[in-house]
Scaffold this motif. Sequence first.
Motif, mmCIF file in Angstrom:
data_model
loop_
_atom_site.group_PDB
_atom_site.id
_atom_site.type_symbol
_atom_site.label_atom_id
_atom_site.label_comp_id
_atom_site.label_asym_id
_atom_site.label_seq_id
_atom_site.Cartn_x
_atom_site.Cartn_y
_atom_site.Cartn_z
ATOM 1 N N LYS A 1 -15.803 5.467 -16.935
ATOM 2 C CA LYS A 1 -14.701 5.090 -17.810
ATOM 3 C C LYS A 1 -13.413 5.683 -17.264
ATOM 4 C CE LYS A 1 -13.157 5.039 -22.539
ATOM 5 N NZ LYS A 1 -13.482 5.356 -23.933
ATOM 6 N N THR A 2 -12.481 4.791 -16.914
ATOM 7 C CA THR A 2 -11.223 5.260 -16.338
ATOM 8 C C THR A 2 -10.016 4.866 -17.162
ATOM 9 O OG1 THR A 2 -11.046 3.285 -14.964
ATOM 10 C CG2 THR A 2 -12.136 5.227 -13.992
ATOM 11 N N GLY A 3 -10.204 4.031 -18.173
ATOM 12 C CA GLY A 3 -9.040 3.616 -18.943
ATOM 13 C C GLY A 3 -9.404 3.016 -20.274
ATOM 14 N N TYR A 4 -8.456 3.010 -21.159
ATOM 15 C CA TYR A 4 -8.612 2.432 -22.487
ATOM 16 C C TYR A 4 -8.867 0.935 -22.380
ATOM 17 C CZ TYR A 4 -7.396 0.860 -27.143
ATOM 18 O OH TYR A 4 -7.422 0.266 -28.371
ATOM 19 N N GLY A 5 -9.805 0.418 -23.173
ATOM 20 C CA GLY A 5 -10.069 -1.010 -23.198
ATOM 21 C C GLY A 5 -10.942 -1.512 -22.065
ATOM 22 N N GLN A 6 -11.406 -0.636 -21.207
ATOM 23 C CA GLN A 6 -12.240 -1.058 -20.095
ATOM 24 C C GLN A 6 -13.589 -1.544 -20.616
ATOM 25 O OE1 GLN A 6 -12.634 1.901 -17.091
ATOM 26 N NE2 GLN A 6 -14.081 0.731 -15.888
ATOM 27 N N ARG A 7 -14.084 -2.619 -20.053
ATOM 28 C CA ARG A 7 -15.376 -3.163 -20.467
ATOM 29 C C ARG A 7 -16.470 -2.561 -19.581
ATOM 30 N NH1 ARG A 7 -11.366 -6.665 -20.826
ATOM 31 N NH2 ARG A 7 -11.170 -7.880 -22.717
ATOM 32 N N PHE A 8 -17.547 -2.145 -20.216
ATOM 33 C CA PHE A 8 -18.590 -1.468 -19.472
ATOM 34 C C PHE A 8 -19.891 -2.238 -19.434
ATOM 35 C CE2 PHE A 8 -15.818 1.920 -19.014
ATOM 36 C CZ PHE A 8 -15.196 2.153 -20.212
ATOM 37 N N ASP A 9 -19.904 -3.405 -19.995
ATOM 38 C CA ASP A 9 -21.086 -4.249 -20.005
ATOM 39 C C ASP A 9 -21.225 -4.904 -18.636
ATOM 40 O OD1 ASP A 9 -22.827 -6.399 -20.309
ATOM 41 O OD2 ASP A 9 -21.778 -7.236 -22.023
ATOM 42 N N ASP A 10 -22.360 -4.702 -18.004
ATOM 43 C CA ASP A 10 -22.564 -5.225 -16.654
ATOM 44 C C ASP A 10 -22.476 -6.744 -16.581
ATOM 45 O OD1 ASP A 10 -25.050 -2.758 -15.640
ATOM 46 O OD2 ASP A 10 -22.870 -2.677 -15.666
ATOM 47 N N ASN A 11 -22.682 -7.430 -17.688
ATOM 48 C CA ASN A 11 -22.669 -8.886 -17.669
ATOM 49 C C ASN A 11 -21.388 -9.500 -18.209
ATOM 50 O OD1 ASN A 11 -25.226 -9.374 -16.504
ATOM 51 N ND2 ASN A 11 -26.157 -8.693 -18.407
ATOM 52 N N TRP A 12 -20.402 -8.696 -18.527
ATOM 53 C CA TRP A 12 -19.162 -9.234 -19.085
ATOM 54 C C TRP A 12 -18.508 -10.237 -18.132
ATOM 55 C CZ3 TRP A 12 -14.038 -9.424 -17.719
ATOM 56 C CH2 TRP A 12 -13.169 -9.903 -18.710
ATOM 57 N N GLU A 13 -18.403 -9.894 -16.862
ATOM 58 C CA GLU A 13 -17.776 -10.817 -15.906
ATOM 59 C C GLU A 13 -18.570 -12.110 -15.778
ATOM 60 O OE1 GLU A 13 -17.174 -8.658 -12.282
ATOM 61 O OE2 GLU A 13 -15.447 -7.580 -13.092
ATOM 62 N N ASN A 14 -19.890 -12.042 -15.908
ATOM 63 C CA ASN A 14 -20.698 -13.267 -15.879
ATOM 64 C C ASN A 14 -20.372 -14.154 -17.073
ATOM 65 O OD1 ASN A 14 -22.008 -12.406 -13.547
ATOM 66 N ND2 ASN A 14 -23.618 -11.374 -14.711
ATOM 67 N N ARG A 15 -20.238 -13.542 -18.268
ATOM 68 C CA ARG A 15 -19.873 -14.330 -19.447
ATOM 69 C C ARG A 15 -18.479 -14.919 -19.291
ATOM 70 N NH1 ARG A 15 -22.254 -9.973 -21.969
ATOM 71 N NH2 ARG A 15 -20.266 -9.131 -22.703
ATOM 72 N N GLN A 16 -17.561 -14.159 -18.706
ATOM 73 C CA GLN A 16 -16.208 -14.671 -18.500
ATOM 74 C C GLN A 16 -16.226 -15.868 -17.550
ATOM 75 O OE1 GLN A 16 -13.386 -12.352 -16.160
ATOM 76 N NE2 GLN A 16 -11.728 -12.919 -17.562
ATOM 77 N N ARG A 17 -16.937 -15.763 -16.431
ATOM 78 C CA ARG A 17 -17.014 -16.875 -15.482
ATOM 79 C C ARG A 17 -17.657 -18.105 -16.121
ATOM 80 N NH1 ARG A 17 -18.154 -12.743 -11.729
ATOM 81 N NH2 ARG A 17 -20.379 -13.116 -11.891
ATOM 82 N N LEU A 18 -18.711 -17.893 -16.888
ATOM 83 C CA LEU A 18 -19.364 -19.010 -17.553
ATOM 84 C C LEU A 18 -18.415 -19.683 -18.554
ATOM 85 C CD1 LEU A 18 -21.850 -20.735 -17.939
ATOM 86 C CD2 LEU A 18 -22.735 -19.002 -19.519
ATOM 87 N N ALA A 19 -17.668 -18.897 -19.294
ATOM 88 C CA ALA A 19 -16.693 -19.459 -20.238
ATOM 89 C C ALA A 19 -15.607 -20.236 -19.500
ATOM 90 C CB ALA A 19 -16.076 -18.347 -21.087
ATOM 91 N N GLN A 20 -15.162 -19.722 -18.364
ATOM 92 C CA GLN A 20 -14.149 -20.426 -17.573
ATOM 93 C C GLN A 20 -14.674 -21.770 -17.088
ATOM 94 O OE1 GLN A 20 -13.523 -17.346 -14.667
ATOM 95 N NE2 GLN A 20 -11.755 -16.498 -15.738
#
Length: 166
Positions: free
Chosen positions: A19-38
């Motif tokens: 954790k390096t900053g406020y609001g950082q997402r730590f879920d390993d699959n968040w970027e996958n969900r973002q790409r799928l939504a895009q």
Amino acid sequence: MSNTLTPIYQPSPFWITVKTGYGQRFDDNWENRQRLAQILFPLIAPNHKPLLRFLIEQEIICCRDYDGGSSLLKALCFMLYTMAEIEDSHLFYLAKFNTNFDVRIEADIEPIFGKNKDETKRYFAQSEPELVKAIEEYETRPYRSHKEYIRWVEENNMMEYWLNEP
């Protein structure tokens, strides 16, 4: 309806140390969900409803567990809202009120209202009194109708912003 959602993502075992900053997402699959939504956004169709509901459920869990931001959650909710059924107001309620402080403040109320807030209140009167209470509280404030909200999101390119926020 249950307020319990089951996560399927695998959190990073080292999330506290990275954790390096406020609001950082730590879920390993968040970027996958973002790409799928895009990928889904320009193609959304009624047959995507189960997938959108699943992605919203996972994003709710992510936001609750990791204090993540609300942009992807708002994008997923909007996609479902454009073709939602009255029962989806429960999921939208969980997205706004059962995640974290940032999402509670930033997420819009309109998806919870559904296509017709009075019908939504009647539908949930017995089973979800807290949802009805939220609608009654927020309907005293300015809000957009179903069509106005969709038009506002489209005219202001909110999906582009929500889907591409880092």
